[in-house]
Each structure stands twice: as C-alpha cells, then as structure tokens.
Design a protein around this motif. Structure first.
Motif, PDB file in Angstrom:
ATOM      1  N   SER B   1       0.927  -1.032   0.072  1.00  0.00           N
ATOM      2  CA  SER B   1       0.119   0.048  -0.202  1.00  0.00           C
ATOM      3  C   SER B   1       0.931   1.268   0.045  1.00  0.00           C
ATOM      4  N   GLN B   2       0.254   2.437  -0.491  1.00  0.00           N
ATOM      5  CA  GLN B   2       1.104   3.631  -0.443  1.00  0.00           C
ATOM      6  C   GLN B   2       1.353   4.166   0.811  1.00  0.00           C
ATOM      7  N   LYS B   3       2.620   4.749   1.225  1.00  0.00           N
ATOM      8  CA  LYS B   3       2.655   5.467   2.630  1.00  0.00           C
ATOM      9  C   LYS B   3       3.649   6.471   2.463  1.00  0.00           C
ATOM     10  N   ILE B   4       3.204   7.488   3.179  1.00  0.00           N
ATOM     11  CA  ILE B   4       4.155   8.658   3.397  1.00  0.00           C
ATOM     12  C   ILE B   4       4.377   8.549   4.847  1.00  0.00           C
ATOM     13  N   GLU B   5       6.051   8.617   5.257  1.00  0.00           N
ATOM     14  CA  GLU B   5       6.118   8.621   6.562  1.00  0.00           C
ATOM     15  C   GLU B   5       7.057   9.792   6.827  1.00  0.00           C
ATOM     16  N   GLN B   6       6.666  10.527   7.905  1.00  0.00           N
ATOM     17  CA  GLN B   6       7.730  11.500   8.291  1.00  0.00           C
ATOM     18  C   GLN B   6       8.293  11.157   9.754  1.00  0.00           C
ATOM     19  N   ASN B   7       9.401  10.771  10.033  1.00  0.00           N
ATOM     20  CA  ASN B   7       9.795  10.002  10.955  1.00  0.00           C
ATOM     21  C   ASN B   7      10.190  11.157  11.848  1.00  0.00           C
ATOM     22  N   SER B   8      10.056  10.971  13.163  1.00  0.00           N
ATOM     23  CA  SER B   8      10.030  12.061  14.036  1.00  0.00           C
ATOM     24  C   SER B   8       8.961  12.787  14.328  1.00  0.00           C
ATOM     25  N   GLU B   9       7.930  12.200  15.160  1.00  0.00           N
ATOM     26  CA  GLU B   9       6.730  12.761  15.246  1.00  0.00           C
ATOM     27  C   GLU B   9       6.998  14.403  15.878  1.00  0.00           C
ATOM     28  N   ALA B  10       8.212  14.332  16.721  1.00  0.00           N
ATOM     29  CA  ALA B  10       8.467  15.778  17.306  1.00  0.00           C
ATOM     30  C   ALA B  10       9.928  15.853  17.275  1.00  0.00           C
ATOM     31  N   LEU B  11      10.553  17.070  17.188  1.00  0.00           N
ATOM     32  CA  LEU B  11      11.973  17.303  17.098  1.00  0.00           C
ATOM     33  C   LEU B  11      12.260  18.616  17.577  1.00  0.00           C
ATOM     34  N   ASN B  12      13.045  18.428  18.557  1.00  0.00           N
ATOM     35  CA  ASN B  12      13.723  19.563  19.320  1.00  0.00           C
ATOM     36  C   ASN B  12      15.099  19.993  18.938  1.00  0.00           C
ATOM     37  N   ILE B  13      15.201  21.223  18.551  1.00  0.00           N
ATOM     38  CA  ILE B  13      16.812  21.614  18.043  1.00  0.00           C
ATOM     39  C   ILE B  13      17.052  23.099  18.731  1.00  0.00           C
ATOM     40  N   GLN B  14      18.228  23.066  19.013  1.00  0.00           N
ATOM     41  CA  GLN B  14      18.782  24.363  19.654  1.00  0.00           C
ATOM     42  C   GLN B  14      18.795  25.529  18.601  1.00  0.00           C
ATOM     43  N   GLU B  15      18.571  26.669  19.253  1.00  0.00           N
ATOM     44  CA  GLU B  15      18.449  27.950  18.089  1.00  0.00           C
ATOM     45  C   GLU B  15      19.860  27.905  17.323  1.00  0.00           C
ATOM     46  N   GLY B  16      19.987  28.182  16.268  1.00  0.00           N
ATOM     47  CA  GLY B  16      20.886  28.580  15.572  1.00  0.00           C
ATOM     48  C   GLY B  16      21.669  27.254  14.946  1.00  0.00           C
ATOM     49  N   LYS B  17      20.982  26.079  15.237  1.00  0.00           N
ATOM     50  CA  LYS B  17      21.605  24.853  14.561  1.00  0.00           C
ATOM     51  C   LYS B  17      20.936  24.575  13.366  1.00  0.00           C
ATOM     52  N   THR B  18      21.227  23.656  12.726  1.00  0.00           N
ATOM     53  CA  THR B  18      20.332  23.135  11.489  1.00  0.00           C
ATOM     54  C   THR B  18      19.177  22.153  11.786  1.00  0.00           C
ATOM     55  N   ALA B  19      17.981  22.170  11.487  1.00  0.00           N
ATOM     56  CA  ALA B  19      16.932  21.137  11.694  1.00  0.00           C
ATOM     57  C   ALA B  19      16.947  20.390  10.385  1.00  0.00           C
ATOM     58  N   THR B  20      17.102  18.921  10.340  1.00  0.00           N
ATOM     59  CA  THR B  20      16.733  18.376   9.355  1.00  0.00           C
ATOM     60  C   THR B  20      15.438  17.354   9.709  1.00  0.00           C
ATOM     61  N   LEU B  21      14.343  17.385   8.703  1.00  0.00           N
ATOM     62  CA  LEU B  21      13.334  16.699   8.693  1.00  0.00           C
ATOM     63  C   LEU B  21      13.283  15.818   7.624  1.00  0.00           C
ATOM     64  N   THR B  22      12.830  14.591   7.915  1.00  0.00           N
ATOM     65  CA  THR B  22      12.707  13.420   6.763  1.00  0.00           C
ATOM     66  C   THR B  22      11.446  13.061   6.607  1.00  0.00           C
ATOM     67  N   CYS B  23      11.446  12.599   5.020  1.00  0.00           N
ATOM     68  CA  CYS B  23      10.135  12.375   4.368  1.00  0.00           C
ATOM     69  C   CYS B  23      10.520  11.196   3.547  1.00  0.00           C
ATOM     70  N   ASN B  24       9.751  10.090   3.983  1.00  0.00           N
ATOM     71  CA  ASN B  24      10.123   8.648   3.033  1.00  0.00           C
ATOM     72  C   ASN B  24       8.541   8.223   2.597  1.00  0.00           C
ATOM     73  N   TYR B  25       8.799   7.690   1.544  1.00  0.00           N
ATOM     74  CA  TYR B  25       7.487   7.197   0.906  1.00  0.00           C
ATOM     75  C   TYR B  25       7.777   5.757   0.185  1.00  0.00           C
ATOM     76  N   THR B  26       6.682   5.008   0.236  1.00  0.00           N
ATOM     77  CA  THR B  26       6.605   3.931  -0.548  1.00  0.00           C
ATOM     78  C   THR B  26       5.651   3.504  -1.571  1.00  0.00           C
ATOM     79  N   ASN B  27       5.664   3.096  -2.683  1.00  0.00           N
ATOM     80  CA  ASN B  27       4.563   2.871  -3.566  1.00  0.00           C
ATOM     81  C   ASN B  27       4.098   3.834  -4.314  1.00  0.00           C
ATOM     82  N   TYR B  28       5.006   5.026  -4.416  1.00  0.00           N
ATOM     83  CA  TYR B  28       4.620   6.191  -5.075  1.00  0.00           C
ATOM     84  C   TYR B  28       5.611   6.429  -6.137  1.00  0.00           C
ATOM     85  N   SER B  29       5.141   7.015  -7.162  1.00  0.00           N
ATOM     86  CA  SER B  29       6.142   7.698  -8.283  1.00  0.00           C
ATOM     87  C   SER B  29       5.882   8.948  -8.500  1.00  0.00           C
TER      88      SER B  29
END
Lengths: 115, 109
Positions: B1-29
């Motif tokens: 089945s098709q899925k879109i997953e964003q891991n890390s439901e919540a992410l805490n980052i110190q001010e000034g640092k780089t925040a990196t968020l991820t999006c993974n998907y399956t069975n999509y083009s």
C-alpha cells in the motif's frame, strides 16, 4: 476574496444531526480539495474537484459524507447523521489548474465537534 | 500500500543549529514533492516544491533534497530560530496531493 474562505469556523452539533461546511476558493482556481485533520494527526484526503471533471471521491470515509461544487466555485461538504468520530478540523484548499507547482492555498478550516 | 512517513513526530533543536526533517514514501512515483508549514489552529502554508528530476532546491534558509532512488526527501532549516517552530508536512503529487503525518519542530532558545 484574497484567500480561501471557510465557514463556519467552529461548529458544535449533536450526534445524529447533519452538518454543512462551506468553502469559497480563490477566484480563478479550478482545483479544490477537502481534507480532514484530527487532533495531532496529519491531513486525510477526502475529495478533489478539478474543473468540470468528475470529482475524485476516493477519500470519503463513508456514504454519510458528500460534497458538491456549484458553478466551479463554492463547495459544500455535507456530513449526514454525524458521529463522534467525525469530530475534526475540515480543511479546504484550492489551486490553479495547469500551474506547474500545484501549490495549494488552504483556508483556516472548520472545526467540527460532535457531542 | 502507499505510505508517506515523516519520522520524528516531534523534533527539538537548539536555536542556531540546522534542523533536518525526513519524508519517506513507498509505492509512489510522484511527479513532485512539496513541503508545507502549519502553525497551531491554522491551515498549512506552502514552502517549497521539488520535482522528480531535481536533486536539491533552496529558498533563503530552507533547503530540500529529493532522492527518488531512496524514495526520500530531506528538509533542512539552517540557522534555526524560535519562529521556525511549527509542524512541517511533506506532500506527494500523483493524481492528487497526499500529505504525510507531519513533524512538530520546536526551536529552543
């Protein structure tokens, strides 16, 4: 108007009653979406209108849900015999068909609470 | 089945640092992938789009990458600020636009 307008912004209803939610898209936008967002959850696709084509209703959760779009502009989402699990924020979005980005412009949502 | 997953439901980052968020998907083009920002009680707002034939896209402090082999997009906010705190949603376009579950980002002063 300048943006997508939704009404009512808040609706409290009793279980078993019917509700109608309205969406007024940005003028000239031919694509219109309805999504549902439950507390702390992502956006659940409900229905998609594109111009004069038959709508994509594949996301409607049951036959209690229906939507129409009159004159290619305003859309109404109707929920019949509401249930408590229908409680959510219903978001409408519109976009310019044919625009390569397909960027969606969202309204502020209609918060539905079924008691 | 098709899925879109964003891991890390919540992410805490110190001010000034780089925040990196991820999006993974399956069975999509997907033809393209979009990122949106959502503040509490508001509708999502479009940030960036990246097409299937693009590797990277930038806008001010934002950078998005798209790897169709890994079926993954990364969303970076550099020099993060408390005002960047919000939920970030990725969305994939096939016939319609389908959203991931979102990542709630908090930038800590």
């Amino acid at each position: 108007g300048a943006g997508v307008s939704q009404s009512p912004s808040n609706k409290v209803t009793e279980k078993g009653k019917d509700v109608e939610l309205r969406c007024d898209p940005i003028s000239g936008h031919t694509a219109l979406y309805w999504y549902r967002q439950s507390l702390g959850q992502g956006l659940e696709f409900l229905i998609y209108f594109q111009g004069n084509s038959a709508p994509d209703k594949s996301g409607l959760p049951s036959d209690r849900f229906s939507a129409e779009r009159t004159g290619g502009s305003v859309s109404t989402l109707t929920i019949q015999r509401t249930q408590q699990e229908d409680s959510a924020v219903y978001l409408c979005a519109s976009s310019l068909a044919g625009k390569s980005t397909g960027e969606l412009f969202f309204g502020e949502g209609s918060r539905l609470t079924v008691l | 089945s098709q899925k879109i997953e964003q891991n890390s439901e919540a992410l805490n980052i110190q001010e000034g640092k780089t925040a990196t968020l991820t999006c993974n998907y399956t069975n999509y083009s997907p033809a393209y992938l979009q990122w949106y920002r959502q503040d509490p009680g508001r509708g999502p707002v479009f940030l960036l789009l990246i097409r299937e034939n693009e590797k990277e896209k930038r806008k001010e402090r934002l950078k998005v990458t798209f790897d169709t082999t890994l079926k993954q997009s990364l969303f970076h906010i550099t020099a993060s600020q408390p005002a960047d705190s919000a939920t970030y949603l990725c969305a994939l376009r096939n016939e319609k636009l389908t959203f991931g579950t979102g990542t709630r980002l908090t930038i800590i002063p």
